[in-house]
Scaffold this active site. Sequence first.
Site, PDB file in Angstrom:
ATOM      1  N   SER A 188       0.843  -1.284  -0.022  1.00 18.55           N
ATOM      2  CA  SER A 188      -0.289   0.068   0.043  1.00 18.55           C
ATOM      3  C   SER A 188       0.985   1.427  -0.057  1.00 18.55           C
ATOM      4  CB  SER A 188      -0.842   0.040   1.119  1.00 18.55           C
ATOM      5  OG  SER A 188      -1.617   1.066   1.402  1.00 18.55           O
ATOM      6  N   TYR A 231      -2.020  -0.942  10.605  1.00 16.18           N
ATOM      7  CA  TYR A 231      -2.147  -1.371   9.123  1.00 16.18           C
ATOM      8  C   TYR A 231      -0.927  -0.802   8.017  1.00 16.18           C
ATOM      9  CZ  TYR A 231      -3.785  -1.558   4.132  1.00 16.18           C
ATOM     10  OH  TYR A 231      -4.098  -1.669   2.795  1.00 16.18           O
TER      11      TYR A 231
HETATM   12  N1  LIG Z   1      -8.734  -0.959  -1.300  1.00 13.94           N
HETATM   13  C1  LIG Z   1      -7.703  -0.079  -1.177  1.00 13.94           C
HETATM   14  O1  LIG Z   1      -7.970   1.180  -1.182  1.00 13.94           O
HETATM   15  C2  LIG Z   1      -6.437  -0.659  -1.102  1.00 13.94           C
HETATM   16  C3  LIG Z   1      -5.249   0.237  -0.972  1.00 13.94           C
HETATM   17  C4  LIG Z   1      -3.973   0.122  -0.729  1.00 13.94           C
HETATM   18  C5  LIG Z   1      -3.744  -1.477  -0.659  1.00 13.94           C
HETATM   19  N2  LIG Z   1      -4.791  -2.469  -0.560  1.00 13.94           N
HETATM   20  C6  LIG Z   1      -4.675  -3.767  -0.491  1.00 13.94           C
HETATM   21  O2  LIG Z   1      -4.903  -4.762  -1.339  1.00 13.94           O
HETATM   22  C7  LIG Z   1      -5.408  -5.779  -1.077  1.00 13.94           C
HETATM   23  C8  LIG Z   1      -6.755  -6.430  -1.422  1.00 13.94           C
HETATM   24  O3  LIG Z   1      -7.838  -5.500  -0.591  1.00 13.94           O
HETATM   25  P1  LIG Z   1      -9.167  -4.922  -1.293  1.00 13.94           P
HETATM   26  O4  LIG Z   1      -9.264  -3.644  -1.319  1.00 13.94           O
HETATM   27  O5  LIG Z   1      -9.534  -5.657  -2.643  1.00 13.94           O
HETATM   28  O6  LIG Z   1      -9.866  -5.465  -0.062  1.00 13.94           O
HETATM   29  P2  LIG Z   1     -11.167  -6.427   0.103  1.00 13.94           P
HETATM   30  O7  LIG Z   1     -12.133  -5.921  -0.917  1.00 13.94           O
HETATM   31  O8  LIG Z   1     -11.589  -6.402   1.524  1.00 13.94           O
HETATM   32  O9  LIG Z   1     -10.719  -7.996  -0.150  1.00 13.94           O
HETATM   33  C9  LIG Z   1      -9.841  -8.494   0.788  1.00 13.94           C
HETATM   34  C10 LIG Z   1      -9.554  -9.873   0.229  1.00 13.94           C
HETATM   35  O10 LIG Z   1      -8.624 -10.463   1.336  1.00 13.94           O
HETATM   36  C11 LIG Z   1      -9.393 -11.580   1.832  1.00 13.94           C
HETATM   37  N3  LIG Z   1      -8.569 -11.929   2.987  1.00 13.94           N
HETATM   38  C12 LIG Z   1      -8.753 -11.248   4.287  1.00 13.94           C
HETATM   39  N4  LIG Z   1      -8.118 -11.953   5.136  1.00 13.94           N
HETATM   40  C13 LIG Z   1      -7.797 -13.036   4.462  1.00 13.94           C
HETATM   41  C14 LIG Z   1      -7.109 -14.199   5.104  1.00 13.94           C
HETATM   42  N5  LIG Z   1      -6.475 -14.473   6.373  1.00 13.94           N
HETATM   43  N6  LIG Z   1      -6.904 -15.159   4.207  1.00 13.94           N
HETATM   44  C15 LIG Z   1      -7.172 -15.169   2.756  1.00 13.94           C
HETATM   45  N7  LIG Z   1      -7.835 -14.173   2.345  1.00 13.94           N
HETATM   46  C16 LIG Z   1      -8.212 -13.277   3.239  1.00 13.94           C
HETATM   47  C17 LIG Z   1     -10.771 -11.351   1.669  1.00 13.94           C
HETATM   48  O11 LIG Z   1     -11.458 -12.648   1.800  1.00 13.94           O
HETATM   49  P3  LIG Z   1     -13.106 -12.655   2.606  1.00 13.94           P
HETATM   50  O12 LIG Z   1     -14.134 -12.112   1.419  1.00 13.94           O
HETATM   51  O13 LIG Z   1     -13.036 -13.847   3.170  1.00 13.94           O
HETATM   52  O14 LIG Z   1     -13.061 -11.536   3.770  1.00 13.94           O
HETATM   53  C18 LIG Z   1     -10.986 -10.534   0.537  1.00 13.94           C
HETATM   54  O15 LIG Z   1     -10.983 -11.676  -0.765  1.00 13.94           O
HETATM   55  C19 LIG Z   1      -5.203  -6.067   0.449  1.00 13.94           C
HETATM   56  O16 LIG Z   1      -4.069  -6.485   0.638  1.00 13.94           O
HETATM   57  C20 LIG Z   1      -5.005  -4.472   0.638  1.00 13.94           C
HETATM   58  O17 LIG Z   1      -4.611  -4.128   1.811  1.00 13.94           O
HETATM   59  C21 LIG Z   1      -6.099  -2.038  -0.786  1.00 13.94           C
END
Ligand SMILES: NC(=O)c1ccc[n+]([C@@H]2O[C@H](COP(=O)([O-])OP(=O)(O)OC[C@H]3O[C@@H](n4cnc5c(N)ncnc54)[C@H](OP(=O)(O)O)[C@@H]3O)[C@@H](O)[C@H]2O)c1
Length: 245
Positions: free
Chosen positions: A137, A150
Amino acid sequence: MIKFDVKEKTALVTGANRGIGLAYVEHLIKRGARKVYAGVRDASTFASLKAIHENVEPVLLDVTRTDHIQALAKKIATLDLLINNAGIIHPCFNGADNAAEIARTEMEANYLGPLNLTLALLPALKKSRGVIVNVSSIAGISNFPSLGPYSATKAALHSLTQGLRAELQRDGMMVAGVYPGPIDTRMTEHFEMEKAPTSQVAERTFAALAKGEVDIFPDSFSEQMYGMFLANPKELEKTFGGMIQ
Ligand SMILES: NC(=O)c1ccc[n+]([C@@H]2O[C@H](COP(=O)([O-])OP(=O)(O)OC[C@H]3O[C@@H](n4cnc5c(N)ncnc54)[C@H](OP(=O)(O)O)[C@@H]3O)[C@@H](O)[C@H]2O)c1
């Protein structure tokens, strides 16, 4: 410089059922991947993932579960690309009463999970001179105080990315970091900010890998903030500090 095209390759994406992970799966298929293992915690999402394409194989994977990781390492003999995407967030200041508890939970999912999974799959990845992509991130580049613990987990993942990159270069492997700003997913549904679409993260990641780029800033916010960091790291620290709500 190593360049990587996903066409005809085998990939594993963690957190594949929604958000950025789902976009990675869809774009891998769009770009001609031979096989995409879609790692999910909940088997009820298998059917919708299978419906994307016959080359998608959903697999049970909670990255904090050693038994899941071991079973997967046994199952997957060939792997060209690992995308450590799964992650969690519990917005909380660095000095909040519950910060240590939140940090422990987030470190398990955002840092130790990807580390354990990577180690388990390293033999297969080395065999194929494969690629590892860690989704960190922009908050991993400089601490975003209202996402304190985080940010620390994402800084740890960034550090792991740098270390693995140097170490695995001799095996002909590429290790990339993705550093998104706000992206439109469930993770950010309560954040009042302009957000980039998940498809943009996937498109820019695969375009960068094809050019051999390993530091990937997939949206205008992260690009701008990283530019500030390169010019003056203290300026970015102050900017993120000034965004406290
Ligand atoms: N969205 C943003 O603005 C943003 C910015 C910077 C970085 N990121 C990073 O991008 C990545 C994806 O995030 P996103 O925005 O797509 O979030 P999201 O929609 O909340 O999706 C998170 C995903 O991670 C899965 N997950 C959580 N804990 C897990 C575990 N212990 N084992 C396996 N799967 C797990 C969730 O599964 P469940 O459905 O089962 O909960 C879901 O599929 C993350 O690493 C996040 O930190 C996101």
